[in-house]
Scaffold this active site. Structure first.
Site, short mmCIF file in Angstrom:
data_model
loop_
_atom_site.label_atom_id
_atom_site.label_comp_id
_atom_site.label_asym_id
_atom_site.label_seq_id
_atom_site.Cartn_x
_atom_site.Cartn_y
_atom_site.Cartn_z
N ASN A 186 7.70 12.19 48.29
CA ASN A 186 8.37 12.58 49.54
C ASN A 186 9.41 13.68 49.30
O ASN A 186 10.23 13.96 50.16
CB ASN A 186 9.02 11.36 50.21
CG ASN A 186 10.11 10.73 49.34
OD1 ASN A 186 10.44 11.23 48.26
ND2 ASN A 186 10.69 9.63 49.80
N ASP A 233 20.18 9.08 37.30
CA ASP A 233 20.31 7.92 38.17
C ASP A 233 20.10 6.61 37.43
O ASP A 233 19.67 6.59 36.27
CB ASP A 233 19.34 8.03 39.36
CG ASP A 233 17.93 8.45 38.93
OD1 ASP A 233 17.61 8.33 37.73
OD2 ASP A 233 17.15 8.89 39.78
N HIS A 264 11.78 13.65 46.98
CA HIS A 264 13.10 13.25 46.48
C HIS A 264 13.33 13.78 45.07
O HIS A 264 12.40 13.96 44.29
CB HIS A 264 13.34 11.74 46.58
CG HIS A 264 12.64 10.86 45.60
ND1 HIS A 264 11.65 9.96 45.97
CD2 HIS A 264 12.79 10.70 44.26
CE1 HIS A 264 11.24 9.31 44.91
NE2 HIS A 264 11.90 9.74 43.85
N GLU A 301 16.97 10.75 48.64
CA GLU A 301 15.84 10.56 49.54
C GLU A 301 15.93 11.53 50.73
O GLU A 301 16.98 12.11 50.98
CB GLU A 301 15.86 9.12 50.06
CG GLU A 301 15.72 8.06 48.97
CD GLU A 301 14.26 7.87 48.53
OE1 GLU A 301 13.43 8.76 48.75
OE2 GLU A 301 13.97 6.80 47.95
C1 GLP Z 1 11.89 8.12 40.53
C2 GLP Z 1 13.07 8.79 39.83
C3 GLP Z 1 13.01 10.29 39.91
C4 GLP Z 1 11.60 10.73 39.55
C5 GLP Z 1 10.64 10.28 40.61
C6 GLP Z 1 9.18 10.62 40.31
O1 GLP Z 1 12.17 7.55 41.75
N1 GLP Z 1 14.35 8.36 40.29
O2 GLP Z 1 13.97 10.85 39.05
O3 GLP Z 1 11.55 12.14 39.48
O4 GLP Z 1 10.74 8.89 40.82
O5 GLP Z 1 8.66 9.73 39.38
P1 GLP Z 1 7.34 9.95 38.56
O6 GLP Z 1 7.67 10.99 37.55
O7 GLP Z 1 7.04 8.62 37.94
O8 GLP Z 1 6.31 10.39 39.52
#
Ligand code: GLP
Length: 251
Positions: A136, A67, A138, A143
């Protein structure tokens, strides 16, 4: 789903990096799917170390990121382009033309999304996709409420995801409101998935993933139940709410 329990973040990162380097050793032209966020940083650090030691080369791999924020130029300090350059690309030897990240500045985001899918398909799909998980549930930026059959598309970020990611920005107002993300269908078509989770703040999501069983669009990670080759690598804190009994039906 296979569950690998790691002592801590360090061990989780070591296991993930080892699985990626083994994949590249077995198939030097592997197509790797990469994720951003805090969770995979340790994995990238270990891949860089392995490369610098001469233990692995990435000369022939191709990479696709999950992304990118809409509206941030690639050189913006918080873009996922910058993240990947800093965490991995600048420190290894993946040729520039073999790295793909959605272009969040495209004037036509729908055709950018369609082109991204075409590129993935032109490379015969992703061999190994690295994933994190949001609190959540995702995955990528898919989402809660995302239809599981969706491919790369533009999404509006939920307030909770914007809040979680605000730590990287000067103020909440600067956090982008939209992103381009691989869809759940795109992710599910990866031949193998490594899902990483570390820390107490991920324990609820991991518990829900392990105990949920039924796919539920309100919890995007549950789409992964149908994947034939998924490994969850989680540390003890992330697994702290899931008892041995909850995990017992996984290998
Ligand atoms: C972001 C990214 C995801 C990631 C998630 C968790 O929103 N788009 O790809 O897995 O958050 O992030 P973190 O690893 O910092 O907890």
């Amino acid at each position: 789903m296979k569950i690998l329990s790691a002592k801590n973040y360090e061990e989780m990162s070591m296991i993930a990096a080892r699985m990626i380097t083994e994949k590249v050793e077995a198939d030097p032209k592997a197509v790797l799917g990469f994720a951003t966020g805090g969770t995979p940083k340790g994995t990238y650090e270990k891949l860089v170390a392995a490369f610098k030691k001469g233990a692995v080369t990435f000369q022939q791999v191709t990479t696709f990121n999950l992304d990118e924020y809409v509206g941030l130029p690639p050189e913006h300090p918080n873009s996922y382009h910058t993240y990947m350059n800093e965490q991995l690309f600048n420190e290894t030897n993946i040729p520039v033309g073999q790295r793909f990240i959605p272009n969040g500045l495209a004037s036509d985001l729908q055709s950018e999304a369609a082109d991204y899918e075409k590129q993935i398909q032109a490379h015969d799909g992703i061999d190994l996709q690295l994933l994190g998980i949001g609190k959540n549930g995702h995955i990528g930026f898919n989402e809660p409420g995302t239809v599981f059959t969706q491919r790369t598309h533009r999404v509006a970020l939920t307030p909770s995801t914007r809040k979680a990611n605000a730590r990287y920005f000067e103020s909440m107002a600067e956090v982008p409101t939209h992103a381009l993300t691989m869809g759940i269908q795109t992710i599910l078509e990866s031949k193998e998935i490594l899902l990483l989770a570390a820390g107490r703040h991920k324990a609820e999501a991991v518990y829900r993933l392990i105990t949920g069983q039924q796919p539920d669009e309100q919890f995007p990670a549950s789409s992964l139940y149908s994947h034939p080759n998924l490994t969850l690598i989680a540390d003890e804190e992330a697994l702290s709410l899931a008892t041995t009994h909850d995990r017992s039906h996984f290998s």
